[in-house]
Design a protein around this motif. Sequence first.
Motif, PDB file in Angstrom:
ATOM      1  N   LEU A   1       5.736   1.994   3.895  1.00  0.00           N
ATOM      2  CA  LEU A   1       5.093   2.511   5.354  1.00  0.00           C
ATOM      3  C   LEU A   1       4.980   1.477   6.394  1.00  0.00           C
ATOM      4  O   LEU A   1       5.241   1.253   7.659  1.00  0.00           O
ATOM      5  CB  LEU A   1       3.973   3.248   5.221  1.00  0.00           C
ATOM      6  CG  LEU A   1       4.079   4.634   4.818  1.00  0.00           C
ATOM      7  CD1 LEU A   1       2.564   5.281   4.595  1.00  0.00           C
ATOM      8  CD2 LEU A   1       4.848   5.520   5.589  1.00  0.00           C
ATOM      9  N   LEU A   2       4.360   0.131   5.947  1.00  0.00           N
ATOM     10  CA  LEU A   2       4.073  -0.868   6.713  1.00  0.00           C
ATOM     11  C   LEU A   2       4.837  -2.126   6.833  1.00  0.00           C
ATOM     12  O   LEU A   2       4.877  -3.217   7.384  1.00  0.00           O
ATOM     13  CB  LEU A   2       2.645  -1.508   6.475  1.00  0.00           C
ATOM     14  CG  LEU A   2       1.369  -0.188   6.550  1.00  0.00           C
ATOM     15  CD1 LEU A   2       0.299  -0.724   5.744  1.00  0.00           C
ATOM     16  CD2 LEU A   2       1.224  -0.126   8.010  1.00  0.00           C
ATOM     17  N   ASP A   3       6.082  -1.828   6.028  1.00  0.00           N
ATOM     18  CA  ASP A   3       7.161  -3.047   5.931  1.00  0.00           C
ATOM     19  C   ASP A   3       6.829  -4.107   4.934  1.00  0.00           C
ATOM     20  O   ASP A   3       7.828  -4.764   4.705  1.00  0.00           O
ATOM     21  CB  ASP A   3       7.619  -3.551   7.168  1.00  0.00           C
ATOM     22  CG  ASP A   3       7.681  -2.696   8.527  1.00  0.00           C
ATOM     23  OD1 ASP A   3       8.478  -1.824   8.055  1.00  0.00           O
ATOM     24  OD2 ASP A   3       7.489  -2.917   9.782  1.00  0.00           O
ATOM     25  N   THR A   4       5.480  -4.291   4.515  1.00  0.00           N
ATOM     26  CA  THR A   4       5.646  -5.549   3.498  1.00  0.00           C
ATOM     27  C   THR A   4       4.290  -5.341   2.757  1.00  0.00           C
ATOM     28  O   THR A   4       3.405  -4.654   3.177  1.00  0.00           O
ATOM     29  CB  THR A   4       5.414  -7.027   4.358  1.00  0.00           C
ATOM     30  OG1 THR A   4       4.106  -7.016   4.734  1.00  0.00           O
ATOM     31  CG2 THR A   4       6.655  -7.382   5.238  1.00  0.00           C
ATOM     32  N   GLU A   5       4.372  -5.878   1.519  1.00  0.00           N
ATOM     33  CA  GLU A   5       3.246  -5.898   0.684  1.00  0.00           C
ATOM     34  C   GLU A   5       1.972  -6.582   1.107  1.00  0.00           C
ATOM     35  O   GLU A   5       0.834  -6.093   0.756  1.00  0.00           O
ATOM     36  CB  GLU A   5       3.625  -6.377  -0.873  1.00  0.00           C
ATOM     37  CG  GLU A   5       2.413  -6.400  -1.782  1.00  0.00           C
ATOM     38  CD  GLU A   5       2.740  -6.824  -2.920  1.00  0.00           C
ATOM     39  OE1 GLU A   5       1.844  -7.082  -3.614  1.00  0.00           O
ATOM     40  OE2 GLU A   5       3.822  -6.512  -3.566  1.00  0.00           O
ATOM     41  N   THR A   6       2.102  -7.647   2.002  1.00  0.00           N
ATOM     42  CA  THR A   6       1.127  -8.265   2.751  1.00  0.00           C
ATOM     43  C   THR A   6       0.588  -7.364   3.633  1.00  0.00           C
ATOM     44  O   THR A   6      -0.736  -7.437   3.545  1.00  0.00           O
ATOM     45  CB  THR A   6       1.653  -9.615   3.296  1.00  0.00           C
ATOM     46  OG1 THR A   6       2.244 -10.537   2.428  1.00  0.00           O
ATOM     47  CG2 THR A   6       0.629 -10.109   4.143  1.00  0.00           C
ATOM     48  N   ARG A   7       1.142  -6.862   4.408  1.00  0.00           N
ATOM     49  CA  ARG A   7       0.401  -5.861   5.498  1.00  0.00           C
ATOM     50  C   ARG A   7      -0.257  -4.691   4.770  1.00  0.00           C
ATOM     51  O   ARG A   7      -1.172  -4.288   4.932  1.00  0.00           O
ATOM     52  CB  ARG A   7       1.418  -5.627   6.403  1.00  0.00           C
ATOM     53  CG  ARG A   7       1.917  -6.376   7.402  1.00  0.00           C
ATOM     54  CD  ARG A   7       3.250  -6.232   8.148  1.00  0.00           C
ATOM     55  NE  ARG A   7       3.301  -4.829   8.565  1.00  0.00           N
ATOM     56  CZ  ARG A   7       3.376  -4.612   9.874  1.00  0.00           C
ATOM     57  NH1 ARG A   7       3.309  -5.927  10.802  1.00  0.00           N
ATOM     58  NH2 ARG A   7       3.182  -3.598  10.471  1.00  0.00           N
ATOM     59  N   ALA A   8       0.409  -4.149   3.494  1.00  0.00           N
ATOM     60  CA  ALA A   8      -0.124  -3.157   2.730  1.00  0.00           C
ATOM     61  C   ALA A   8      -1.541  -3.505   2.245  1.00  0.00           C
ATOM     62  O   ALA A   8      -2.620  -2.753   2.146  1.00  0.00           O
ATOM     63  CB  ALA A   8       0.761  -2.545   1.650  1.00  0.00           C
ATOM     64  N   ARG A   9      -1.630  -4.768   1.555  1.00  0.00           N
ATOM     65  CA  ARG A   9      -2.885  -5.160   0.933  1.00  0.00           C
ATOM     66  C   ARG A   9      -3.976  -5.445   1.910  1.00  0.00           C
ATOM     67  O   ARG A   9      -4.965  -5.134   1.803  1.00  0.00           O
ATOM     68  CB  ARG A   9      -2.479  -6.627   0.211  1.00  0.00           C
ATOM     69  CG  ARG A   9      -1.529  -6.264  -1.114  1.00  0.00           C
ATOM     70  CD  ARG A   9      -1.782  -7.472  -2.047  1.00  0.00           C
ATOM     71  NE  ARG A   9      -0.927  -7.054  -2.902  1.00  0.00           N
ATOM     72  CZ  ARG A   9      -1.296  -6.378  -4.119  1.00  0.00           C
ATOM     73  NH1 ARG A   9      -2.430  -5.831  -4.053  1.00  0.00           N
ATOM     74  NH2 ARG A   9      -0.468  -6.022  -5.225  1.00  0.00           N
ATOM     75  N   ILE A  10      -3.527  -5.974   3.131  1.00  0.00           N
ATOM     76  CA  ILE A  10      -4.389  -6.076   4.282  1.00  0.00           C
ATOM     77  C   ILE A  10      -4.917  -4.572   4.645  1.00  0.00           C
ATOM     78  O   ILE A  10      -6.447  -4.479   4.741  1.00  0.00           O
ATOM     79  CB  ILE A  10      -3.971  -6.751   5.379  1.00  0.00           C
ATOM     80  CG1 ILE A  10      -3.467  -8.141   5.264  1.00  0.00           C
ATOM     81  CG2 ILE A  10      -4.824  -6.671   6.705  1.00  0.00           C
ATOM     82  CD1 ILE A  10      -2.933  -9.149   5.941  1.00  0.00           C
TER      83      ILE A  10
END
Length: 169
Positions: A51-60
């Motif tokens: 949904l958010l394009d990257t795992e980094t953004r998801a973890r944040i």
Amino acid sequence: MSADDTPEGEEGAVDAAGEESDQDVRERLERGADRAVEQFDDGVVDLLSWLLDTETRARIYVSLRQEPDSTSDEVADGTGLYPSTVREALAELHDEGIVTRHKRESDGAGNNPFEYSAIPPSDLVGKVVEDVQNQLNAVCNLDRYLDGDSDTERDTEPVTITVEEAPDE
């Protein structure tokens, strides 16, 4: 190794009567529950990564849902990501309306950092529904586009996604 030779506390440990103790069963169940939660968390992060394009953004995003009103440094500490990576992702997420920010109140002199909070998951889904719907419609109409059919009267959108808010219980 016999049942009597199994070290205490290990999986499968048994007492002299050949039965597992309540403590051993409890520990085994807790390990299984921890694995299930970890797998669930990984599944949520995978979905949010999409949904958010990257795992980094998801973890944040997950970090901010767990600890709202966090600074970028606090998010970096909580996620294990580099502070510069977190600041860059937070700026993008803020520009996209996925996180909100405000200045931290402080009585003392000095820099008041921004505090960030993530929007509720239902709002996040609402933000991405239109993009998903457009992508699905493009796939459904791909044959027509590849055949060079540009008849706008036949342009239909076979996929419509409606998101309704869940009733409060």
